[in-house]
Design an enzyme around this catalytic site. Structure first.
Site, PDB file in Angstrom:
ATOM      1  N   SER A 231     -11.373   7.673   2.075  1.00 26.41           N
ATOM      2  CA  SER A 231      -9.840   7.671   1.889  1.00 26.41           C
ATOM      3  C   SER A 231      -9.396   6.871   3.212  1.00 26.41           C
ATOM      4  O   SER A 231      -9.783   5.823   3.434  1.00 26.41           O
ATOM      5  CB  SER A 231      -9.383   8.888   1.504  1.00 26.41           C
ATOM      6  OG  SER A 231      -7.983   8.670   1.276  1.00 26.41           O
ATOM      7  N   HIS A 232      -8.502   7.721   3.899  1.00 25.67           N
ATOM      8  CA  HIS A 232      -7.614   7.285   5.059  1.00 25.67           C
ATOM      9  C   HIS A 232      -8.384   7.434   6.198  1.00 25.67           C
ATOM     10  O   HIS A 232      -7.803   7.383   7.468  1.00 25.67           O
ATOM     11  CB  HIS A 232      -6.184   8.185   4.720  1.00 25.67           C
ATOM     12  CG  HIS A 232      -6.668   9.426   4.675  1.00 25.67           C
ATOM     13  ND1 HIS A 232      -7.136   9.996   3.587  1.00 25.67           N
ATOM     14  CD2 HIS A 232      -6.314  10.363   5.703  1.00 25.67           C
ATOM     15  CE1 HIS A 232      -7.011  11.223   3.895  1.00 25.67           C
ATOM     16  NE2 HIS A 232      -6.715  11.516   4.978  1.00 25.67           N
TER      17      HIS A 232
ATOM     18  N   ASP B  59      -3.340   3.125   1.708  1.00 24.09           N
ATOM     19  CA  ASP B  59      -4.690   3.449   2.593  1.00 24.09           C
ATOM     20  C   ASP B  59      -5.950   3.094   2.292  1.00 24.09           C
ATOM     21  O   ASP B  59      -6.109   1.976   1.830  1.00 24.09           O
ATOM     22  CB  ASP B  59      -4.696   5.146   2.549  1.00 24.09           C
ATOM     23  CG  ASP B  59      -5.304   5.582   1.214  1.00 24.09           C
ATOM     24  OD1 ASP B  59      -5.046   4.714   0.139  1.00 24.09           O
ATOM     25  OD2 ASP B  59      -6.137   6.550   1.080  1.00 24.09           O
TER      26      ASP B  59
ATOM     27  N   ASP C  66      -8.584   3.403   0.528  1.00 20.28           N
ATOM     28  CA  ASP C  66      -9.040   3.179  -0.729  1.00 20.28           C
ATOM     29  C   ASP C  66      -7.891   2.910  -1.825  1.00 20.28           C
ATOM     30  O   ASP C  66      -8.269   2.841  -2.919  1.00 20.28           O
ATOM     31  CB  ASP C  66      -9.917   4.495  -1.139  1.00 20.28           C
ATOM     32  CG  ASP C  66      -9.073   5.630  -1.190  1.00 20.28           C
ATOM     33  OD1 ASP C  66      -8.141   5.971  -0.495  1.00 20.28           O
ATOM     34  OD2 ASP C  66      -9.323   6.659  -2.327  1.00 20.28           O
TER      35      ASP C  66
ATOM     36  N   ASP D  36      -5.083   4.592  -3.006  1.00 19.74           N
ATOM     37  CA  ASP D  36      -4.430   5.682  -3.498  1.00 19.74           C
ATOM     38  C   ASP D  36      -3.212   6.218  -3.008  1.00 19.74           C
ATOM     39  O   ASP D  36      -2.464   6.684  -3.634  1.00 19.74           O
ATOM     40  CB  ASP D  36      -5.429   6.748  -4.177  1.00 19.74           C
ATOM     41  CG  ASP D  36      -6.323   7.337  -2.972  1.00 19.74           C
ATOM     42  OD1 ASP D  36      -5.929   7.145  -2.001  1.00 19.74           O
ATOM     43  OD2 ASP D  36      -6.864   8.505  -3.386  1.00 19.74           O
ATOM     44  N   ARG D  37      -3.068   5.829  -1.775  1.00 26.75           N
ATOM     45  CA  ARG D  37      -1.943   6.669  -1.296  1.00 26.75           C
ATOM     46  C   ARG D  37      -0.747   5.221  -0.931  1.00 26.75           C
ATOM     47  O   ARG D  37      -1.045   4.261  -0.993  1.00 26.75           O
ATOM     48  CB  ARG D  37      -2.120   7.215   0.170  1.00 26.75           C
ATOM     49  CG  ARG D  37      -3.190   8.462   0.109  1.00 26.75           C
ATOM     50  CD  ARG D  37      -3.085   8.809   1.569  1.00 26.75           C
ATOM     51  NE  ARG D  37      -4.075  10.101   1.228  1.00 26.75           N
ATOM     52  CZ  ARG D  37      -4.043  11.254   2.171  1.00 26.75           C
ATOM     53  NH1 ARG D  37      -3.493  11.111   3.391  1.00 26.75           N
ATOM     54  NH2 ARG D  37      -4.680  12.445   1.790  1.00 26.75           N
TER      55      ARG D  37
ATOM     56  N   LYS E 180      -4.108   8.906  -7.800  1.00 28.10           N
ATOM     57  CA  LYS E 180      -3.031   8.520  -7.362  1.00 28.10           C
ATOM     58  C   LYS E 180      -2.923   6.786  -7.173  1.00 28.10           C
ATOM     59  O   LYS E 180      -4.045   6.346  -7.106  1.00 28.10           O
ATOM     60  CB  LYS E 180      -2.454   9.073  -6.111  1.00 28.10           C
ATOM     61  CG  LYS E 180      -3.545   9.360  -4.988  1.00 28.10           C
ATOM     62  CD  LYS E 180      -3.125  10.557  -4.143  1.00 28.10           C
ATOM     63  CE  LYS E 180      -4.444  10.533  -2.979  1.00 28.10           C
ATOM     64  NZ  LYS E 180      -4.953  11.930  -2.866  1.00 28.10           N
TER      65      LYS E 180
END
Ligand code: G1P
Ligand code: ZN
Length: 543
Positions: A113-114, A277, A279, A281-282, A376
């Site tokens: 992710s982030h 982010d 990947d 999703d944010r 998300k």
């Protein structure tokens, strides 16, 4: 084709958290490590014989290596077909969409992710199930159990395939299709949003800055914002995915997307700023001179979603994670629909979305999404904002003020204390948990505690109970402090302190957040003894 059975020692149980298994790249590079985890996943997937599996990641360092391993292992484990994004790239929401669209049994999403990427940084593997969402707890528990006893993994002996060439190849009798990473996702977005209206707004001079943070959304943003919607070339910044994200944290918050923030607060700010982010999703949303907190963004999107064609029938319900502010609750109340409060982590929204009880969901950690996928979705959130602005024809700042004038304002901040010794963080939580029953009635400056508890969630769909999901201290008047430990960090413990002050409509709606939260910040330290336990006098990150 030879199927090799590689003997391996059980490896101390690797528990996938809310976002899968996340460790340093160096850990994943140990012999058998990634393979043991992937095999543990495959061992618990029922019905994999002949089934379709989706594989892709955010392009970080080690992505291609693990994708090649996973393809060979999928072939040896009897999957019928694997669908892989070109170059190994899928944003998390795009992978979720493909699983749903093509009826895959599940998918492996490779991302941390982030978190930063690179040889000395983080990597992760997450398994999503056939609804497109993260595996529910009973599946991650089964994977964990399997990791404690696994003694072999299966692979075929084949060379690496070309991950960049679109088309179909055979690996050990299994079909591997390399697909365009963006096309199906972009088509889905066109079904939800009025691209003509957004295109007209862009043609009319509306300017946007989108920061892809050298991560996965670059290709999606170039295609959708610049090519299909006609935003000027250069609208997408840092639009090429890099294995180390250009040495940055691909985390779209005010710390790591500071350049975008500074631009949006400057005299020549464009009309709209956004970032996503690692990947994809944010999301981070900043209007000209106006940062929109993720909690407010959820509430504002929910209040206006009916203006986009995909949501014109209205929302079935709203869901938010517990630490997310109650701004969305007031919208739900006004719309006469339910608002669900779930534990932190997107997987808790899955049942509500599948059951048609919620349409829009969000977390304070910059995650917003809907029932179009089961993750998300950063680019989706940006498009919904653009669609709403194209219809309402007002600046973000006006929309925010209008919203607060109607619903009141939830001033909000999250303070993170990172890299704490685990025993100290655990001691803080244990001591505070024990103190909760005695807190109601106590006064801290102008604040009086109304209630305090350890959040426990009973899923309204399957009845499962998740206890110990964070400590809540509620004050009279609707303000609140929440304490919980992060479940996604890879170094030591991270204490998150969530601060929220409610000002009703007609109250002080145009103040600076730090000043409005000062009493709560002091109360949080007095209640939990943050400095006493950790020695820290200030948080590492404020978002
Ligand atoms: C963090 C966020 C949470 C999010 C998760 C995965 O988890 O707080 O909202 O769902 O990342 O993106 P945490 O580190 O707080 O456990
Ligand atoms: Zn992410």
């Amino acid at each position: 084709m030879t199927i090799s059975t590689i003997k391996t020692a059980p490896y101390e149980g690797q528990k996938p958290g809310t976002s899968g298994l996340r460790k340093k790249v160096k850990v994943f590079q140990q012999p058998n490590y990634a393979e043991n985890f992937i095999q543990s996943v495959f061992d618990v997937v029922e019905g994999k014989e002949g089934a379709l599996l989706v594989i892709g990641g955010d392009g970080r360092f080690h992505n291609r290596t693990v994708i090649q391993q996973a393809i060979r292992m999928a072939a040896a484990n009897g999957f019928g077909k694997v669908m892989v994004g070109q170059g190994g790239i899928f944003s998390t929401p795009a992978a979720s969409n493909l699983i749903r669209q093509y009826g895959a049994i599940g998918g492996l999403i490779l991302s941390a992710s982030h978190n930063p990427g690179g040889p000395d940084e983080d990597f992760g593997i997450k398994y999503n199930v056939s609804n497109g969402g993260p595996a529910p707890e009973k599946v991650t528990d089964a994977i964990f159990q399997r990791t404690t006893s696994i003694d072999r993994w299966l692979t075929v002996e084949t060379p690496d395939i070309d991950l960049d060439a679109l088309g179909t190849v055979d690996v050990g009798g299994m079909t591997v299709e390399i697909v365009d990473s963006v096309a199906d996702y972009a088509a889905l977005m066109e079904t939800l949003f009025d691209f003509d209206a957004i295109r007209a707004m862009a043609a009319g001079g509306f300017r946007m800055a989108f920061d892809a943070m050298s991560a996965v959304t670059g290709p999606y943003a170039h295609e959708i914002f610049e090519k299909r919607l006609g935003f000027a070339p250069g609208t997408v910044r840092n639009g090429t995915p890099l294995e180390d994200f250009g040495h940055h944290h691909p985390d779209p918050n005010l710390v790591h997307a500071k350049a975008l923030y500074d631009l949006m607060m400057s005299a020549d700010a464009p009309d709209f700023g956004a970032a996503s982010d690692g990947d994809g999703d944010r999301n981070l949303i900043i209007g000209k001179g106006r940062f929109v907190t993720p909690s407010d963004s959820l509430a504002m999107l929910a209040a206006n979603a009916h203006l986009a064609k995909g949501y014109k029938a209205g929302l079935k319900g709203i869901a938010r994670s517990m630490p997310t502010s109650a701004a969305a609750d007031r919208v739900a109340q006004a719309l006469g629909i339910a608002c669900y409060e779930t534990p932190t982590g997107w997987k808790f929204f899955g049942n509500l979305l599948d059951a048609g009880m919620a349409t829009i969901c969000g977390e304070e950690s910059a995650g917003t999404g809907s029932d179009h996928v089961r993750e998300k979705d950063g680019v989706w959130a940006v498009l919904l904002w653009l669609n709403i602005l194209a219809v309402r024809k007002i600046p973000v700042d006006d929309l925010a003020r209008d919203h607060w004038a109607r619903f009141g304002r939830n001033y909000y901040a999250r303070h993170d204390y990172e890299g704490l010794p685990t025993d100290k963080a655990n001691a803080l939580i244990a001591e505070l948990t024990a103190a909760l029953p005695a807190l109601p009635g106590k006064r801290f400056g102008p604040l009086t505690i109304a209630a305090a508890d350890s959040f426990s969630y009973a899923d309204p769909v399957d009845g499962s109970v998740s206890a110990n999901q964070g400590l809540r201290v509620m004050f009279e008047g609707g303000s609140r402090v929440v304490f919980r430990l992060s479940g996604t960090g890879t170094e030591g413990a991270t204490l998150r302190v969530y601060l929220e002050r409610y000002e009703p409509a007609g109250g002080a709606l145009d103040e600076e957040t730090p000043a409005m939260l000062a009493d709560l910040i002091a109360a949080a330290d007095a209640i939990a003894g943050i400095e006493r336990h950790t020695g820290r006098t200030a948080p590492d990150v404020v978002t």
